[in-house]
Write a protein that holds these residues in place. Structure first.
Motif, PDB file in Angstrom:
ATOM      1  N   GLY A   1      -7.669   1.351   1.233  1.00 40.48           N
ATOM      2  CA  GLY A   1      -6.857   1.373   2.241  1.00 40.48           C
ATOM      3  C   GLY A   1      -5.557   2.443   1.670  1.00 40.48           C
ATOM      4  O   GLY A   1      -5.089   3.453   2.185  1.00 40.48           O
TER       5      GLY A   1
ATOM      6  N   GLY B   1       0.661  -1.167  -0.141  1.00 37.17           N
ATOM      7  CA  GLY B   1      -0.077  -0.036   0.014  1.00 37.17           C
ATOM      8  C   GLY B   1       0.914   1.279  -0.119  1.00 37.17           C
ATOM      9  O   GLY B   1       0.729   2.117  -0.835  1.00 37.17           O
TER      10      GLY B   1
ATOM     11  N   ALA C   1     -10.429  10.528   5.179  1.00 41.19           N
ATOM     12  CA  ALA C   1     -11.413   9.574   4.848  1.00 41.19           C
ATOM     13  C   ALA C   1     -12.755  10.114   4.489  1.00 41.19           C
ATOM     14  O   ALA C   1     -13.665   9.767   3.552  1.00 41.19           O
TER      15      ALA C   1
ATOM     16  N   ILE D   1      -3.973   3.273   9.695  1.00 43.18           N
ATOM     17  CA  ILE D   1      -5.148   2.944   9.083  1.00 43.18           C
ATOM     18  C   ILE D   1      -5.247   1.462   8.941  1.00 43.18           C
ATOM     19  O   ILE D   1      -4.581   0.749   8.573  1.00 43.18           O
TER      20      ILE D   1
ATOM     21  N   LEU E   1     -12.849   1.278   6.879  1.00 43.02           N
ATOM     22  CA  LEU E   1     -11.734   2.047   7.536  1.00 43.02           C
ATOM     23  C   LEU E   1     -11.910   1.969   9.082  1.00 43.02           C
ATOM     24  O   LEU E   1     -12.883   2.215   9.467  1.00 43.02           O
TER      25      LEU E   1
ATOM     26  N   LEU F   1      -0.552   1.669   7.124  1.00 41.07           N
ATOM     27  CA  LEU F   1      -1.663   0.937   6.767  1.00 41.07           C
ATOM     28  C   LEU F   1      -1.564  -0.710   7.192  1.00 41.07           C
ATOM     29  O   LEU F   1      -0.515  -1.276   7.037  1.00 41.07           O
TER      30      LEU F   1
ATOM     31  N   ASP G   1     -10.523  -3.831  -0.735  1.00 45.05           N
ATOM     32  CA  ASP G   1     -10.530  -3.230   0.464  1.00 45.05           C
ATOM     33  C   ASP G   1      -8.986  -2.682   0.646  1.00 45.05           C
ATOM     34  O   ASP G   1      -8.839  -1.587   1.339  1.00 45.05           O
ATOM     35  N   ILE G   2      -8.164  -3.534   0.052  1.00 47.08           N
ATOM     36  CA  ILE G   2      -6.647  -3.001  -0.139  1.00 47.08           C
ATOM     37  C   ILE G   2      -6.524  -1.743  -0.674  1.00 47.08           C
ATOM     38  O   ILE G   2      -6.157  -0.801  -0.194  1.00 47.08           O
TER      39      ILE G   2
ATOM     40  N   TRP H   1     -15.724   5.247   8.449  1.00 49.58           N
ATOM     41  CA  TRP H   1     -14.671   4.798   9.544  1.00 49.58           C
ATOM     42  C   TRP H   1     -14.843   4.982  10.915  1.00 49.58           C
ATOM     43  O   TRP H   1     -15.917   5.388  11.185  1.00 49.58           O
TER      44      TRP H   1
ATOM     45  N   ILE I   1      -7.642  -1.632   7.626  1.00 51.97           N
ATOM     46  CA  ILE I   1      -8.735  -2.098   6.778  1.00 51.97           C
ATOM     47  C   ILE I   1      -9.391  -3.615   7.294  1.00 51.97           C
ATOM     48  O   ILE I   1      -8.688  -4.382   8.003  1.00 51.97           O
TER      49      ILE I   1
ATOM     50  N   GLU J   1      -6.765  -5.218   9.843  1.00 53.28           N
ATOM     51  CA  GLU J   1      -7.346  -5.041  11.339  1.00 53.28           C
ATOM     52  C   GLU J   1      -6.906  -6.271  12.160  1.00 53.28           C
ATOM     53  O   GLU J   1      -6.287  -6.193  13.266  1.00 53.28           O
TER      54      GLU J   1
ATOM     55  N   SER K   1      -7.660 -10.620   3.086  1.00 55.16           N
ATOM     56  CA  SER K   1      -8.554  -9.091   2.845  1.00 55.16           C
ATOM     57  C   SER K   1      -8.722  -8.895   1.438  1.00 55.16           C
ATOM     58  O   SER K   1      -7.711  -9.399   0.681  1.00 55.16           O
TER      59      SER K   1
END
Ligand code: GLV
Ligand code: MN
Ligand code: MN
Length: 421
Positions: free
Chosen positions: A401, A103, A347, A377, A209, A194, A397-398, A354, A379, A197, A393
């Motif tokens: 992020g 990322g 965001a 941050i 997020l 990044l 979603d990546i 988020w 995801i 979670e 993930s």
């Protein structure tokens, strides 16, 4: 973002995860790429090449971190730093850490392609060995960069008696020079990481997020139970001083400690070893390894006293003595209020919902927090799974992020004052 940039971002993240996952230890379960392993060594050239292809000037620092620099207009302005790690736990997955490195590289590529050069240098870092390893120490590269790696740490030994210092030497790094990291000595504006979670909250709430409020502290222990070796056939159950039973009581006491935490607390026994090899001897020496975590510093600071007393009392009823070795992996660290606000505003501008979220996992951000205002941050992680092969993930979603990271870095680049700690 332009449609073509969006689909390129998606494709690059997707192939990045796939290509990096080919560097794995085939003798171990899952997607293992542990620090100092051959798979990890081989993967690092891939990562450095990815950074070069994104237009970054790349070097390996003395702590073993791979650092890519995107030059800003004013090289004397405090720099921005982003990144994570590409090592895994034994039997781990493909996304923990990798998402933050890929990322960050893609964020740098997008910023470079955006046509408006940043005012500040942007440093993208793949930190050496973030996961806790056979030496029982996490975040080797960020710890050294922050000058928090001690000579005593280098003397820690693995189960074969090999020291951490020796492992560095074998990996081609000089243990005497690990903190000699010029990029970490220059003024830094902020660090943003990044990460996935690694828990279920974002997925359960349907949010793309999370913005991290604090990172858990970790206390690790080794408890040694000393009983008495006796014949397993002739010694009555009442007459035994069985170290294994005391350790079993210890395992239950560890669980009770985690269950009794008033806010956030978790306690885990990860391993129990007995010295007794023969099935017909009552175990006399058993070692138990584990850790306790919390984002509540008050509760965590009392854990050694509470848990030590409880395990000792349970063992005493069985005639078994206990000794403890405690080590603190890291204290609880709050994310910078200023960086949280900037990431939240970024965001919001992107229309991405988020939530503020504490981290029960530890991160390189813990050590970077002593060098710069720090933020993270998150995801979503599918089914909250992490540190296992099922960790997953989605590329969508990546990519979200990575976009949030870009917007956060742009805002931090514009700020004249350092974000509030
Ligand atoms: C690293 O992922 C840790 O939380 O131990
Ligand atoms: Mn991680
Ligand atoms: Mn991890």
């Amino acid at each position: 973002m332009l449609q073509s940039h969006q689909s390129e971002l998606h494709d690059r993240l997707d192939t990045g995860v796939t290509e990096l996952s080919t560097f794995r230890d085939h003798e171990r379960p899952g997607w293992s790429r542990e620090v100092f392993s051959e798979a990890y060594r081989a993967s690092r050239e891939w990562t450095a090449n990815r950074m070069r292809a994104a237009g970054l000037e790349v070097h390996l620092d003395a702590a073993g971190n791979i650092v890519g620099r995107l030059a800003g207009l004013d090289p004397s302005a405090p720099a921005l730093v982003t990144g994570s790690h590409t090592d895994t736990v034994d039997g781990g997955g493909r996304f923990d850490g990798v998402v933050g490195v890929l990322g960050a590289i893609e964020a740098a590529r997008l910023l470079a392609a955006g046509g408006r050069q940043l005012r500040r240098d942007l440093l993208v870092v793949d930190f050496l060995g973030e996961e806790s390893n056979v030496f029982g120490l996490s975040c080797l590269g960020s710890r050294a960069a922050a000058q928090e790696l001690t000579p005593a740490d280098l003397d820690r030994c693995d189960y074969r008696g090999v020291s951490l210092g020796r492992a560095y030497t074998d990996f081609g790094l000089d243990p005497a020079k690990l903190s000699d990291v010029p990029w970490a000595r220059r003024p830094l504006q902020a660090f943003v990481e990044l990460h996935i979670e690694q828990g279920p909250t974002l997925e359960q709430r349907g949010l793309p997020l999370g913005i991290v409020t604090a990172i858990t502290g970790i206390e690790r222990f080794i408890a040694s139970f000393a009983g008495s070796a006796d014949h397993a056939g002739t010694t009555s159950m009442e007459d035994r001083r069985d170290a294994m039973i005391a350790a079993a009581e210890g395992v239950l006491a560890v669980r009770a400690e985690g269950c009794g935490a008033p806010t956030h607390g978790v306690a885990t026994t990860t391993r129990v070893d007995s010295e007794s090899r023969s099935p017909n001897v009552v175990p006399s020496l058993v070692r138990m390894y584990g850790e306790v975590r919390s984002v509540d510093p008050g509760w965590l600071s009392g854990v050694q006293g509470r848990l030590g007393a409880e395990i000792t009392a349970r063992a005493a009823k069985l005639g078994v003595d206990v000794g403890f070795e405690w080590s603190s992996d890291n204290a609880v660290v709050e994310a910078s209020r200023g960086v949280q606000d900037v990431a939240g505003a970024a965001a919001d501008t992107l229309g991405l919902p988020w939530m503020p979220i504490p981290s029960g996992a530890t991160h390189d951000a813990v050590h970077m927090a002593s060098l710069a205002p720090m933020g993270m941050i998150f995801i979503p992680s599918k089914n909250g799974k992490s540190h296992c092969p099922e960790e997953w993930s989605s590329t969508e979603d990546i990519a979200v992020g990575a976009q949030a990271l870009v917007a956060t870095l742009q805002r931090l680049d514009g700020g004249d004052t350092r974000p509030q700690h």
